[in-house]
Design a protein around this motif. Structure first.
Motif, PDB file in Angstrom:
ATOM      1  N   ARG A 207     -19.244   2.719   0.188  1.00 34.62           N
ATOM      2  CA  ARG A 207     -18.496   2.155   1.039  1.00 34.62           C
ATOM      3  C   ARG A 207     -17.745   2.967   1.986  1.00 34.62           C
ATOM      4  NH1 ARG A 207     -14.863  -2.094   0.629  1.00 34.62           N
ATOM      5  NH2 ARG A 207     -15.488  -2.712   2.740  1.00 34.62           N
ATOM      6  N   ARG A 208     -16.732   3.933   1.535  1.00 36.92           N
ATOM      7  CA  ARG A 208     -16.191   4.686   2.101  1.00 36.92           C
ATOM      8  C   ARG A 208     -16.921   5.571   3.236  1.00 36.92           C
ATOM      9  NH1 ARG A 208     -11.263   8.374  -0.139  1.00 36.92           N
ATOM     10  NH2 ARG A 208     -10.744   9.300   1.631  1.00 36.92           N
ATOM     11  N   ALA A 209     -17.903   6.117   2.680  1.00 32.11           N
ATOM     12  CA  ALA A 209     -19.274   6.826   3.544  1.00 32.11           C
ATOM     13  C   ALA A 209     -19.576   6.007   4.760  1.00 32.11           C
ATOM     14  CB  ALA A 209     -20.325   7.318   2.816  1.00 32.11           C
ATOM     15  N   ASN A 210     -19.898   4.813   4.354  1.00 32.74           N
ATOM     16  CA  ASN A 210     -20.288   4.000   5.498  1.00 32.74           C
ATOM     17  C   ASN A 210     -19.342   3.199   6.443  1.00 32.74           C
ATOM     18  OD1 ASN A 210     -20.814   0.685   5.892  1.00 32.74           O
ATOM     19  ND2 ASN A 210     -22.715   1.739   6.250  1.00 32.74           N
ATOM     20  N   GLY A 211     -18.203   3.044   5.988  1.00 35.51           N
ATOM     21  CA  GLY A 211     -16.999   2.649   6.811  1.00 35.51           C
ATOM     22  C   GLY A 211     -16.968   1.298   7.316  1.00 35.51           C
ATOM     23  N   GLY A 212     -18.050   0.633   7.086  1.00 40.02           N
ATOM     24  CA  GLY A 212     -18.089  -0.745   7.566  1.00 40.02           C
ATOM     25  C   GLY A 212     -17.097  -1.818   6.809  1.00 40.02           C
ATOM     26  N   LEU A 213     -16.645  -2.692   7.589  1.00 39.32           N
ATOM     27  CA  LEU A 213     -15.946  -3.848   6.812  1.00 39.32           C
ATOM     28  C   LEU A 213     -14.651  -3.315   6.245  1.00 39.32           C
ATOM     29  CD1 LEU A 213     -18.585  -6.152   5.483  1.00 39.32           C
ATOM     30  CD2 LEU A 213     -17.407  -6.495   7.481  1.00 39.32           C
ATOM     31  N   ILE A 214     -14.240  -2.035   6.692  1.00 41.52           N
ATOM     32  CA  ILE A 214     -12.884  -1.596   5.945  1.00 41.52           C
ATOM     33  C   ILE A 214     -11.853  -2.012   6.777  1.00 41.52           C
ATOM     34  CG2 ILE A 214     -11.533   0.201   5.101  1.00 41.52           C
ATOM     35  CD1 ILE A 214     -14.423   1.384   4.306  1.00 41.52           C
ATOM     36  N   PRO A 215     -10.994  -2.669   6.491  1.00 41.16           N
ATOM     37  CA  PRO A 215      -9.593  -3.009   7.440  1.00 41.16           C
ATOM     38  C   PRO A 215      -9.167  -1.643   7.956  1.00 41.16           C
ATOM     39  CG  PRO A 215      -9.591  -4.240   5.598  1.00 41.16           C
ATOM     40  CD  PRO A 215     -10.539  -3.106   5.243  1.00 41.16           C
ATOM     41  N   ALA A 216      -8.385  -1.786   9.262  1.00 39.34           N
ATOM     42  CA  ALA A 216      -7.602  -0.382   9.748  1.00 39.34           C
ATOM     43  C   ALA A 216      -6.651  -0.189   9.038  1.00 39.34           C
ATOM     44  CB  ALA A 216      -6.993  -1.035  10.959  1.00 39.34           C
ATOM     45  N   GLY A 217      -6.434   1.314   8.809  1.00 34.41           N
ATOM     46  CA  GLY A 217      -5.326   1.708   7.903  1.00 34.41           C
ATOM     47  C   GLY A 217      -5.660   1.686   6.308  1.00 34.41           C
ATOM     48  N   VAL A 218      -6.653   1.264   6.014  1.00 35.67           N
ATOM     49  CA  VAL A 218      -7.160   1.112   4.503  1.00 35.67           C
ATOM     50  C   VAL A 218      -8.159   2.211   4.211  1.00 35.67           C
ATOM     51  CG1 VAL A 218      -8.274  -0.416   2.707  1.00 35.67           C
ATOM     52  CG2 VAL A 218      -6.409  -1.473   4.296  1.00 35.67           C
ATOM     53  N   THR A 219      -7.853   2.847   2.888  1.00 39.99           N
ATOM     54  CA  THR A 219      -8.674   3.901   2.583  1.00 39.99           C
ATOM     55  C   THR A 219      -9.471   3.331   1.280  1.00 39.99           C
ATOM     56  OG1 THR A 219      -7.384   5.700   3.358  1.00 39.99           O
ATOM     57  CG2 THR A 219      -9.043   6.364   1.670  1.00 39.99           C
ATOM     58  N   VAL A 220     -10.715   3.242   1.176  1.00 40.98           N
ATOM     59  CA  VAL A 220     -11.316   2.562   0.016  1.00 40.98           C
ATOM     60  C   VAL A 220     -11.265   3.780  -0.912  1.00 40.98           C
ATOM     61  CG1 VAL A 220     -13.334   1.652  -0.836  1.00 40.98           C
ATOM     62  CG2 VAL A 220     -12.588   0.914   1.261  1.00 40.98           C
ATOM     63  N   LYS A 221     -11.094   3.637  -2.215  1.00 37.43           N
ATOM     64  CA  LYS A 221     -10.964   4.765  -3.153  1.00 37.43           C
ATOM     65  C   LYS A 221     -11.688   4.376  -4.443  1.00 37.43           C
ATOM     66  CE  LYS A 221      -6.232   5.522  -3.077  1.00 37.43           C
ATOM     67  NZ  LYS A 221      -5.102   6.229  -3.304  1.00 37.43           N
ATOM     68  N   PRO A 222     -12.168   5.292  -5.241  1.00 40.39           N
ATOM     69  CA  PRO A 222     -12.847   4.866  -6.429  1.00 40.39           C
ATOM     70  C   PRO A 222     -12.223   3.743  -7.407  1.00 40.39           C
ATOM     71  CG  PRO A 222     -13.423   7.064  -6.034  1.00 40.39           C
ATOM     72  CD  PRO A 222     -11.935   6.872  -5.084  1.00 40.39           C
ATOM     73  N   TRP A 223     -10.810   3.947  -7.063  1.00 40.80           N
ATOM     74  CA  TRP A 223     -10.181   3.000  -7.918  1.00 40.80           C
ATOM     75  C   TRP A 223      -9.414   1.841  -6.995  1.00 40.80           C
ATOM     76  CZ3 TRP A 223     -10.959   8.072  -9.116  1.00 40.80           C
ATOM     77  CH2 TRP A 223     -10.240   8.973  -8.230  1.00 40.80           C
ATOM     78  N   ILE A 224      -8.844   0.898  -7.628  1.00 39.14           N
ATOM     79  CA  ILE A 224      -8.295  -0.099  -6.903  1.00 39.14           C
ATOM     80  C   ILE A 224      -6.683  -0.166  -6.792  1.00 39.14           C
ATOM     81  CG2 ILE A 224      -7.889  -2.695  -6.833  1.00 39.14           C
ATOM     82  CD1 ILE A 224     -10.173  -3.076  -9.074  1.00 39.14           C
ATOM     83  N   THR A 225      -6.374   0.056  -5.447  1.00 35.83           N
ATOM     84  CA  THR A 225      -5.045   0.244  -5.120  1.00 35.83           C
ATOM     85  C   THR A 225      -4.298  -1.211  -4.926  1.00 35.83           C
ATOM     86  OG1 THR A 225      -5.602   2.340  -4.020  1.00 35.83           O
ATOM     87  CG2 THR A 225      -3.649   1.372  -3.334  1.00 35.83           C
ATOM     88  N   LEU A 226      -3.110  -1.363  -5.667  1.00 30.86           N
ATOM     89  CA  LEU A 226      -2.600  -2.805  -5.489  1.00 30.86           C
ATOM     90  C   LEU A 226      -3.521  -3.811  -5.594  1.00 30.86           C
ATOM     91  CD1 LEU A 226      -0.095  -1.690  -2.666  1.00 30.86           C
ATOM     92  CD2 LEU A 226       0.410  -1.588  -5.082  1.00 30.86           C
ATOM     93  N   ASN A 227      -3.511  -5.094  -4.638  1.00 26.24           N
ATOM     94  CA  ASN A 227      -4.533  -5.793  -4.954  1.00 26.24           C
ATOM     95  C   ASN A 227      -5.212  -5.979  -3.526  1.00 26.24           C
ATOM     96  OD1 ASN A 227      -2.906  -6.780  -2.856  1.00 26.24           O
ATOM     97  ND2 ASN A 227      -2.524  -8.811  -3.743  1.00 26.24           N
ATOM     98  N   GLN A 228      -5.409  -4.779  -3.009  1.00 29.35           N
ATOM     99  CA  GLN A 228      -6.338  -4.407  -2.014  1.00 29.35           C
ATOM    100  C   GLN A 228      -8.023  -4.437  -2.274  1.00 29.35           C
ATOM    101  OE1 GLN A 228      -5.203  -0.835  -0.308  1.00 29.35           O
ATOM    102  NE2 GLN A 228      -3.162  -1.490  -0.110  1.00 29.35           N
ATOM    103  N   SER A 229      -8.572  -5.191  -1.435  1.00 20.55           N
ATOM    104  CA  SER A 229     -10.275  -5.322  -1.890  1.00 20.55           C
ATOM    105  C   SER A 229     -10.663  -4.192  -0.949  1.00 20.55           C
ATOM    106  CB  SER A 229     -10.728  -6.545  -1.168  1.00 20.55           C
ATOM    107  OG  SER A 229     -10.663  -6.636  -0.134  1.00 20.55           O
ATOM    108  N   GLY A 230     -10.068  -3.854   0.178  1.00 21.24           N
ATOM    109  CA  GLY A 230     -10.608  -2.952   0.895  1.00 21.24           C
ATOM    110  C   GLY A 230     -11.783  -3.360   1.703  1.00 21.24           C
ATOM    111  N   ILE A 231     -11.966  -4.604   1.982  1.00 21.22           N
ATOM    112  CA  ILE A 231     -12.728  -5.405   2.542  1.00 21.22           C
ATOM    113  C   ILE A 231     -12.038  -6.395   3.468  1.00 21.22           C
ATOM    114  CG2 ILE A 231     -14.679  -7.160   2.244  1.00 21.22           C
ATOM    115  CD1 ILE A 231     -15.250  -6.065  -0.601  1.00 21.22           C
ATOM    116  N   GLY A 232     -12.664  -6.561   4.737  1.00 23.87           N
ATOM    117  CA  GLY A 232     -12.134  -7.244   5.773  1.00 23.87           C
ATOM    118  C   GLY A 232     -12.361  -8.632   5.699  1.00 23.87           C
ATOM    119  N   THR A 233     -12.199  -9.291   4.641  1.00 25.41           N
ATOM    120  CA  THR A 233     -12.279 -10.804   4.529  1.00 25.41           C
ATOM    121  C   THR A 233     -11.500 -11.219   3.680  1.00 25.41           C
ATOM    122  OG1 THR A 233     -13.684 -12.638   4.013  1.00 25.41           O
ATOM    123  CG2 THR A 233     -14.341 -10.321   3.276  1.00 25.41           C
ATOM    124  N   THR A 234     -10.764 -12.498   3.624  1.00 28.20           N
ATOM    125  CA  THR A 234     -10.128 -12.993   2.248  1.00 28.20           C
ATOM    126  C   THR A 234     -11.091 -13.582   1.264  1.00 28.20           C
ATOM    127  OG1 THR A 234      -9.588 -15.008   3.608  1.00 28.20           O
ATOM    128  CG2 THR A 234      -7.912 -13.501   3.733  1.00 28.20           C
TER     129      THR A 234
END
Lengths: 288, 232
Positions: A207-234
């Motif tokens: 997903r990080r390489a593709n870059g799609g559907l990632i909200p602005a200012g969010v870095t998708v990492k191999p691990w889960i940061t806080l409760n961030q999905s890193g996906i631009g939908t609730t």
């Protein structure tokens, strides 16, 4: 492993072994079926389970364990059918998974999920229970339209894949305690649990390489940061709620021991469980 | 006359390692010296005697398993901390950021076990990473992959040794993060190898404590006694 020899040896100290086994026809029958089907490494599980049947176990223990395994099998069906459909769409030219490493990874993960389905089916049968059964037609991966383009939009496909993997990790984790009475089944479940985490890690990098559907200012990492999905939908948020925990067993992880540990890192370094009910609520929209 | 615990321990260890080197033929000739040493030690105050002459005791039951995890996290945390003392040449910003995350995760795991075990925690281990080439990306990532895969298999194998559902859940919360690390490191080395090494059923590996220390022992100078850990 010479199962026959072992049974013969048991017979020498317990002449009623055959009677015991015979009294549990299903256990014996399913054991023979099971052992013919699966890799040798799994035989001890099957054999142990058969003996458990023959000699009895605390009432309800096996039922509780097969319930967990059927729950896990359901999740593995969802994943395997999802990746089968995605891979077919890609090779059929309707889903743009890049050829090479990305398509190869999806195929690898698909094959693991298919193997997990077979393994769990065999394990459940060996316990004398009936595995649940699903087909492609059982599922609606658009989730009633919420992800209408899941098999035509690569970024969306990856986002749903990430959600399934992260949810799978949390689901297995939540069930470990229910398997504590059966060492072999617990170990097998843990050995699947860490594979789901490996998948999640890789899909997140895709997903990080593709870059799609990632909200602005969010870095998708191999691990889960806080409760961030890193996906631009609730729509997937329920799979991430609770992951923001920074206290474990009453110990605050932030800056623990005088080391600089941010809240982000403190939340990342422990994955959190989900209950069966939470997982069922998450996956229900994906059933046709 | 020996008066303190540590010199007793050292002497016993010397006696023990000498003992191992004695051939069968020399055994009778040697035993006199060894028993003299043991006798001297035994003459000291009882409560000063080490619980075992076989190194730091991880303990038994769930405490033993938690100390086992604490030992592994000490190794991982020290390894990643050392990477950042002098990062290998050509490390990218993204690699540095994510390896820094992993360092923080492992330090947090280590400190968590230390805090949770409190008085029952084993001491800080003396480690030796001299076989790892920290100046080379291949050297660092190869070692990282080995540590992460080892950690995953260790936690997977330790699950059945735990009796408390709460501790089992804690181990589960950590092992999936180790697996995320392992997959990431593997992908850094060779994209797409995130889950190589599974069996035909698509299952990850699990290892027993003795299998784990047969591998991790290379990096641990402190002598550890794992004999009281649960066996199944």
């Amino acid at each position: 492993m010479k199962i026959e020899n072992i049974i013969n040896q048991i017979e020498s100290v317990d002449p009623e072994i055959y009677q015991r086994l015979d009294g549990r026809r299903n256990a014996m029958k399913s054991f023979v079926k099971f052992s013919g089907k699966i890799a040798l490494a799994s035989l001890p599980i099957a054999f142990g389970s058969m003996l458990n049947k023959a000699y009895g176990s605390p009432t309800g223990t096996d039922d509780a364990i097969t319930d967990v395994l059927n729950f896990a099998l359901t999740l593995e069906y969802i994943e395997s059918e999802f990746y089968k459909a995605g891979y077919s769409a890609a090779t059929g030219g309707t889903l743009a998974i890049p050829a090479g490493a990305p398509l190869g990874a999806i195929k690898t993960i698909r094959d693991h999920e298919i193997a997990h389905v077979s393994f769990l089916k065999a394990a459940i049968t060996s316990l004398g229970a009936t595995p649940v059964s699903f087909t492609a037609a059982s599922f609606d991966f658009t989730a009633k339209g919420a992800f209408a383009n899941v098999f035509t939009d690569y970024a969306l496909f990856l986002a749903v894949a990430q959600t399934f993997e992260d949810t799978g990790v949390r689901a297995y984790k939540g069930q470990a305690g229910n398997l504590i009475s059966n060492n072999d089944i617990l170990t097998a479940a843990l050995n699947i649990h860490s594979v789901e985490a490996r998948h999640a890690s890789h899909i997140r990098q895709m997903r990080r390489a593709n870059g799609g559907l990632i909200p602005a200012g969010v870095t998708v990492k191999p691990w889960i940061t806080l409760n961030q999905s890193g996906i631009g939908t609730t729509a997937v948020q329920a799979s991430y709620n609770g992951e923001e925990a920074t206290t474990q067993a009453g110990v605050n992880i932030v800056n623990i021991g005088g080391f600089t540990i941010s809240a982000n890192a403190a939340s990342e370094c422990f994955d959190e469980p989900l209950t069966k009910d939470q997982v069922v609520a998450i996956v229900t929209p994906f059933f046709a | 006359m020996l008066t303190n615990n540590s010199s007793n321990k050292e002497l016993l260890e010397v006696a023990e390692s000498n003992f191992k080197n004695v051939s069968r033929r020399n055994f009778l000739g040697y035993i006199g010296g060894a028993s003299a040493l043991l006798f001297t030690a035994a003459a000291c105050k009882k409560d000063e005697m080490p619980a075992t002459n076989n190194g730091v005791d991880l303990g038994s039951g769930d405490v033993g398993v938690l100390n086992y995890a604490y030992a592994l996290e000490q190794i991982e945390a020290a390894f990643y901390t050392k990477i950042f003392e002098s990062p290998y040449s050509g490390i990218s910003a993204s690699e540095s950021a994510l390896l820094g995350d992993i360092r923080d995760h492992e330090v947090a795991h280590r400190e968590f076990f230390k805090a949770a075990l409190a008085a029952k925690a084993i001491p800080k281990l003396e480690l030796d990473f001299s076989t790892i080439n920290f100046g080379s990306r291949d050297g660092v990532l190869g070692a990282a992959k080995a540590f992460e895969d080892l950690g995953v298999s260790a936690y997977n194998g330790a699950g059945k040794l735990i009796t408390s559902p709460d501790y089992l859940l804690l181990a589960g919360k950590i092992v999936s993060v180790e697996a995320r690390h392992a997959a990431f490191i593997r992908d850094l080395i060779m994209p797409g190898t995130f889950a190589d090494g599974l069996d035909a059923n698509g299952l990850d590996m699990s290892r027993s404590p003795s299998e784990v220390f047969a591998i991790a022992g290379t990096y641990v100078k402190t002598k550890l006694n794992i004999s009281n850990l649960p066996k199944n």
